[in-house]
Design a protein around this motif. Structure first.
Motif, short mmCIF file in Angstrom:
data_model
loop_
_atom_site.label_atom_id
_atom_site.label_comp_id
_atom_site.label_asym_id
_atom_site.label_seq_id
_atom_site.Cartn_x
_atom_site.Cartn_y
_atom_site.Cartn_z
N LYS A 111 0.83 -1.21 0.00
CA LYS A 111 0.00 0.00 0.00
C LYS A 111 0.86 1.26 0.00
O LYS A 111 0.61 2.20 -0.78
CB LYS A 111 -0.94 0.00 1.22
CG LYS A 111 -1.90 -1.17 1.29
CD LYS A 111 -2.84 -1.06 2.46
CE LYS A 111 -2.13 -1.01 3.80
NZ LYS A 111 -1.32 -2.23 4.07
N THR A 112 1.86 1.30 0.87
CA THR A 112 2.72 2.49 0.95
C THR A 112 3.52 2.66 -0.32
O THR A 112 3.70 3.79 -0.80
CB THR A 112 3.65 2.38 2.17
OG1 THR A 112 2.87 2.23 3.36
CG2 THR A 112 4.51 3.63 2.30
N ALA A 115 1.13 4.10 -2.93
CA ALA A 115 0.78 5.49 -2.61
C ALA A 115 1.94 6.42 -2.93
O ALA A 115 1.75 7.49 -3.53
CB ALA A 115 0.39 5.61 -1.14
N ILE A 164 -1.67 12.25 1.76
CA ILE A 164 -1.60 10.80 1.97
C ILE A 164 -1.59 10.53 3.46
O ILE A 164 -0.75 11.04 4.19
CB ILE A 164 -0.33 10.21 1.34
CG1 ILE A 164 -0.29 10.48 -0.16
CG2 ILE A 164 -0.27 8.70 1.60
CD1 ILE A 164 1.01 10.04 -0.82
N ASP A 166 -1.18 7.50 5.98
CA ASP A 166 -0.71 6.12 6.03
C ASP A 166 -1.01 5.49 7.38
O ASP A 166 -0.98 6.15 8.42
CB ASP A 166 0.80 6.08 5.76
CG ASP A 166 1.28 4.68 5.44
OD1 ASP A 166 0.53 3.93 4.80
OD2 ASP A 166 2.41 4.34 5.82
#
Length: 209
Positions: A111-112, A115, A164, A166
């Motif tokens: 995911k990171t 992103a 963003i 996280d």
């Protein structure tokens, strides 16, 4: 004007791109007998490119992305993630329609990485963004509240094109922290609504699978 004086003047005017490429451009111009207009055009083109590169580098630093990762480095074959959709998201159309992008998955699913790589692609086109670990952002908002300096972070973020967040949902924080985060997101939502974005072609949230 002597060469040294020209270079000195360029330095004073902060024309660093021109200054760096000056000898090469002039040398080529003399060999190929370029017209003055072409020489000036070549110098301006180099300067514009250099300023754009410096701006992108600055915005990458300001964004504080945790990874310098690109989409090309992501192993789509090892996941069930829709590569076509991710590459479409990297074009930034969802930002034009002020839609949210939510990446859901377990630890280590990328995911990171996704992103950060989408953010890097958008920054290269002139967008401005900022990465926050949610726990760090909540602590920052709480510190501002206790120091009676509320609104500083919200004002900073409101000037950006994207934010963003996280690890949302991974780490618990106090109720007051949750309220501060909710208030911040509410203010950002109100701002996005007031700017009257174009109608989205689809109201469904994009799914990566």
């Amino acid at each position: 004007m002597k060469r040294s004086e020209v270079l000195d003047a360029m330095g004073q005017l902060k024309l660093y791109g021109m200054r760096t490429a000056y000898d090469e451009i002039i040398g080529t111009a003399l060999k190929r007998q370029h017209e003055p207009q072409q020489i000036i055009g070549d110098l301006l083109t180099v300067e514009i490119s250099e300023k754009q590169a410096r701006s992108i580098k600055y915005q990458m630093t300001i964004a504080k992305l945790p990874l310098a990762k690109e989409l090309e480095e992501f192993d789509f074959e090892a996941t069930e993630i829709n590569e076509t959709l991710v590459r479409d998201l990297a074009t930034g159309d969802f930002l034009d329609y002020q839609r949210n992008l939510v990446l859901i998955g377990g630890t280590g699913t990328g995911k990171t990485h996704l992103a950060a790589s989408i953010a890097r692609a958008r920054i290269r086109t002139g967008r401005r963004g900022r990465f926050f670990n949610v726990a760090d952002l909540v602590n920052k908002l709480d510190a501002e509240a206790r120091a009676e300096r509320q609104g500083r972070t919200a004002e900073l973020i409101s000037r950006l094109d994207f934010l963003i967040l996280d690890e949302l949902g991974y780490l618990p924080f106090a109720q007051t922290g949750g309220q501060l985060l909710f208030h911040l997101i509410g203010k950002l939502y109100e701002r996005s609504r007031s700017s009257s974005p174009p109608t989205s072609p689809s109201e469904n949230s994009p799914r990566l699978r």
